[in-house]
Design an enzyme around this catalytic site. Sequence first.
Site: not given
Ligand code: CIR
Length: 260
Positions: A168, A255
């Site tokens: 991201h 996140c």
């Molecule tokens: C994913 O790959 O979607 C999750 N394991 C991690 C998401 C992390 N989210 C973020 O950086 N906003």
Amino acid sequence: NMFTKAITKKPCKALIDGISTAQFVAAGEKPEYELSARQHDKYVEILESLGLEVLDLEADERYPDSCFTEDPAVVMERCAVITNPAKDSRNGEKEEILPAIRKFYSDDQIFYIKAPGTMEGGDVMRTGDHFYVGLSDRTNAEGARQFNEIVTKFGYTSSTVPVTEGLHLKDFAIYLENNNMLVTETVDKLEAFKDFNRFIIDPDELYAINSLYINGTVLVPEGYPKTLKIIEDLGYPVKLVDTSEFRKIDGSLTCLSLRF
Ligand code: CIR
């Protein structure tokens, strides 16, 4: 702008099946549920200590990554956007976050990114009343276009930047207010960010770019001394947060909450 509220969600036992690129740990390292739950509780406590009222949602075993509430919605003062997460294992999170969003926003303030548009909140970085939207594997141009159409109605602006280094946008650039931005060397070269005071983070501390500014204080992941020093030298009070279990599946500080 001051935050007064946050929405978080407890990690579930299925967290071990969360999506991982192993960008920050050795491939195959799995989060340990009990420890992740304790780290999550501590994170919520820190948000509360900074004056936020936190709605901490119950764990949902159907969605391994659902503790990362930042991704299925983007919230701001005047509206909320329910995103359309790109990965099948996460897409249903958009329905599960909706009741929580409805507690704070009326139906005419809630909007939806619709297929073929995709978007995840981790790609949306706010600076003042502007949103930079990262075009990534998770957020496509159509998602960014719909987002722009929504937020401009409420007096905000948005523009896109490429995400070329991994998951991201906010893993590679983070805004700490006061015109200060932590960036990678690649992001440092982006024309879009040229007017910010940019601080390049050492590649071996990449994970720590995703630090989190809340009401004057910066939350920094534990274990990244060089990044910590940069942030402290800028004059911010800091709070160290242990996120070891979330890091195993690419999760970091922003996140774990929606803030507004
Ligand atoms: C994913 O790959 O979607 C999750 N394991 C991690 C998401 C992390 N989210 C973020 O950086 N906003």
